[in-house]
Write a protein that holds these residues in place. Structure first.
Motif, mmCIF file in Angstrom:
data_model
loop_
_atom_site.group_PDB
_atom_site.id
_atom_site.type_symbol
_atom_site.label_atom_id
_atom_site.label_comp_id
_atom_site.label_asym_id
_atom_site.label_seq_id
_atom_site.Cartn_x
_atom_site.Cartn_y
_atom_site.Cartn_z
ATOM 1 N N GLN A 67 55.493 40.567 86.633
ATOM 2 C CA GLN A 67 55.916 41.625 87.542
ATOM 3 C C GLN A 67 57.215 42.266 87.047
ATOM 4 O O GLN A 67 58.159 41.588 86.655
ATOM 5 C CB GLN A 67 56.123 41.065 88.948
ATOM 6 C CG GLN A 67 56.475 42.113 89.994
ATOM 7 C CD GLN A 67 56.589 41.513 91.382
ATOM 8 O OE1 GLN A 67 56.419 40.326 91.566
ATOM 9 N NE2 GLN A 67 56.886 42.344 92.363
ATOM 10 N N VAL A 127 47.806 54.147 91.006
ATOM 11 C CA VAL A 127 47.822 52.689 90.967
ATOM 12 C C VAL A 127 46.418 52.184 90.629
ATOM 13 O O VAL A 127 45.443 52.542 91.286
ATOM 14 C CB VAL A 127 48.291 52.092 92.300
ATOM 15 C CG1 VAL A 127 48.177 50.558 92.280
ATOM 16 C CG2 VAL A 127 49.730 52.502 92.594
ATOM 17 N N GLY A 135 48.813 39.520 87.949
ATOM 18 C CA GLY A 135 47.506 38.920 87.736
ATOM 19 C C GLY A 135 47.658 37.521 87.160
ATOM 20 O O GLY A 135 48.767 37.017 86.943
ATOM 21 N N LYS A 172 39.322 43.953 91.176
ATOM 22 C CA LYS A 172 38.680 42.941 92.004
ATOM 23 C C LYS A 172 37.827 42.060 91.110
ATOM 24 O O LYS A 172 37.013 42.556 90.335
ATOM 25 C CB LYS A 172 37.811 43.580 93.089
ATOM 26 C CG LYS A 172 37.130 42.562 94.002
ATOM 27 C CD LYS A 172 36.295 43.241 95.077
ATOM 28 C CE LYS A 172 35.614 42.212 95.967
ATOM 29 N NZ LYS A 172 34.785 42.860 97.021
ATOM 30 N N THR A 224 48.038 44.566 89.094
ATOM 31 C CA THR A 224 48.151 45.857 89.766
ATOM 32 C C THR A 224 49.133 46.690 88.959
ATOM 33 O O THR A 224 50.273 46.270 88.735
ATOM 34 C CB THR A 224 48.651 45.698 91.213
ATOM 35 O OG1 THR A 224 47.728 44.878 91.934
ATOM 36 C CG2 THR A 224 48.756 47.054 91.897
ATOM 37 N N LYS A 228 53.151 46.083 88.781
ATOM 38 C CA LYS A 228 53.526 45.751 90.163
ATOM 39 C C LYS A 228 53.190 44.305 90.494
ATOM 40 O O LYS A 228 53.957 43.612 91.159
ATOM 41 C CB LYS A 228 52.814 46.685 91.141
ATOM 42 C CG LYS A 228 53.194 48.157 91.003
ATOM 43 C CD LYS A 228 52.535 49.002 92.081
ATOM 44 C CE LYS A 228 53.079 48.658 93.469
ATOM 45 N NZ LYS A 228 52.501 49.561 94.500
ATOM 46 N N GLN A 229 52.024 43.870 90.055
ATOM 47 C CA GLN A 229 51.625 42.471 90.188
ATOM 48 C C GLN A 229 50.996 42.056 88.870
ATOM 49 O O GLN A 229 50.260 42.824 88.253
ATOM 50 C CB GLN A 229 50.638 42.284 91.343
ATOM 51 C CG GLN A 229 51.232 42.589 92.711
ATOM 52 C CD GLN A 229 50.216 42.402 93.832
ATOM 53 O OE1 GLN A 229 49.090 41.989 93.604
ATOM 54 N NE2 GLN A 229 50.632 42.713 95.046
ATOM 55 N N THR A 274 41.757 37.157 87.455
ATOM 56 C CA THR A 274 42.446 37.959 88.465
ATOM 57 C C THR A 274 43.275 39.024 87.763
ATOM 58 O O THR A 274 44.212 38.708 87.031
ATOM 59 C CB THR A 274 43.367 37.089 89.339
ATOM 60 O OG1 THR A 274 42.588 36.068 89.952
ATOM 61 C CG2 THR A 274 44.023 37.928 90.428
ATOM 62 N N GLY A 317 42.827 52.587 95.358
ATOM 63 C CA GLY A 317 41.984 51.899 96.326
ATOM 64 C C GLY A 317 40.515 52.258 96.282
ATOM 65 O O GLY A 317 39.724 51.705 97.062
ATOM 66 N N SER A 366 44.107 48.844 90.276
ATOM 67 C CA SER A 366 44.005 47.435 90.639
ATOM 68 C C SER A 366 42.603 46.943 90.292
ATOM 69 O O SER A 366 41.742 47.717 89.874
ATOM 70 C CB SER A 366 44.302 47.236 92.130
ATOM 71 O OG SER A 366 43.419 48.005 92.924
#
Length: 332
Positions: free
Chosen positions: A147, A100, A9, A104, A62, A6-7, A59, A84, A102
């Motif tokens: 992506q 999902v 990084g 941090k 996702t 999805k993203q 980084t 999350g 992700s």
């Protein structure tokens, strides 16, 4: 299907332990920068430690999992989240279909590794799945993930079924492997290289007395170091290009050392003044540009002993994890 990006990084690539056996043909080895972290992640999810995983830098991406999976995240660079919710580094984690994942970034640490039970399904090129972006070789489309990419997964239904069964019966006890804490400033152990005595006595002394800062022009090929004072040679000498190794510390004419890392070239013409002990390559892999460290001198025999001790620890870890999965009903 498997993992939908999805993203992307900052810089996420598929890496295993490298493309070995082809240096004499000019083929770069590549592989995980922090090989210990990747090996640990694979062991936790029941893979062979040589299996490919995802190396993530500063980084994280996702990731949408299009089917259930067991994953493990290791390394000091970032903390995983599923739907999350914060999850523990070094623990087997269940990701449901549509889940999902992700990340941090942590205040310390440069890289994290994600292994999936069964492994990642990408082409094997010269006996390795590792990505070498400069050479357009291996990994997913031979480049960092972007992506919209979809990485297929290999199956490991035995681990997944065992994990699900224990979770449903509430017999699953959360467990994890401890990670080595990443320090903001640390020592990197080295032994003398073949050209150490080419430096002036003052420069040799400064190698072990003064800190070095990792420069911004550092990447998977090499870390450019910023010394307090440039290193100087006692006299000008010419050096023919010769084979170089992971962790070799070269000094070009500007006196600012370079440590060769995973995507290093196969030969080099700069003097090699130091060699980083193999056990401390993962330490370097987790240091960010702008961070400082000092060199600690040891001898070759001590470097060998440290490596042997590290491998004994890995063998014990492998046995402990296998016992844990047997207790959870995996049976292998």
């Amino acid at each position: 299907m498997g993992i939908y990006v999805k993203q992307a990084g900052l810089f996420s690539t598929i890496q295993d332990l490298g493309r070995t056996g082809f240096l004499d043909q000019g083929v770069v080895q590549s592989g995980a920068m922090d090989g210990i972290a990747l090996r640990q992640a694979n062991l936790v999810v029941g893979n062979q430690e040589t299996e490919a995983g995802l190396e993530m830098t500063i980084t994280g991406p996702t990731l949408l999992f299009t089917k259930p999976a067991i994953i493990c995240v290791t390394g000091g660079g970032m903390t995983p989240f599923i739907a999350g919710k914060r999850k523990r580094v070094g623990s087997p984690l269940y990701v449901p279909e549509g889940g999902v994942v992700s990340f941090k970034s942590n205040q310390t640490g440069m890289r994290a590794y994600l292994a999936v039970a069964g492994g990642l399904s990408v082409p094997v090129v010269l006996q390795s799945k590792s990505t070498y972006t400069r050479g357009g070789m291996g990994g997913y489309a031979s480049c960092a993930l972007k992506q919209g990419d979809i990485v297929e997964l290999q199956e490991n239904d035995t681990i997944l079924q065992s994990f699900n069964k224990k979770r449903e019966s509430q017999q699953f006890n959360d467990w994890f492997i401890a990670s080595t804490p990443v320090k903001k400033q640390t020592e990197v152990r080295v032994f003398p290289g073949p050209h150490l005595n080419w430096l002036t006595s003052e420069s040799i002394a400064s190698l072990f007395e003064s800190p070095f800062t990792i420069g911004n022009q550092s990447d998977r090929m090499g870390y450019r170091l910023l010394p307090e004072q440039p290193l100087e040679f006692a006299e000008t000498k010419q050096l023919l290009s010769e084979a170089v190794t992971l962790g070799a510390v070269q000094v070009p004419a500007d006196g600012q050392p370079i440590i060769l890392m995973a995507d290093r070239q196969t030969v080099g013409g700069y003097p090699r003044v130091l060699q980083v002990a193999h056990v401390d390559i993962p330490v370097l892999a987790q240091l960010r540009p702008g961070q400082s460290f000092t060199f600690q001198q040891i001898d070759l025999e001590e470097a060998d002993a440290l490596f042997e001790a590290q491998e004994r620890d890995m063998t014990q870890l492998k046995r402990a994890i296998k016992m844990k999965w047997r207790q959870l009903g995996e049976g292998g």
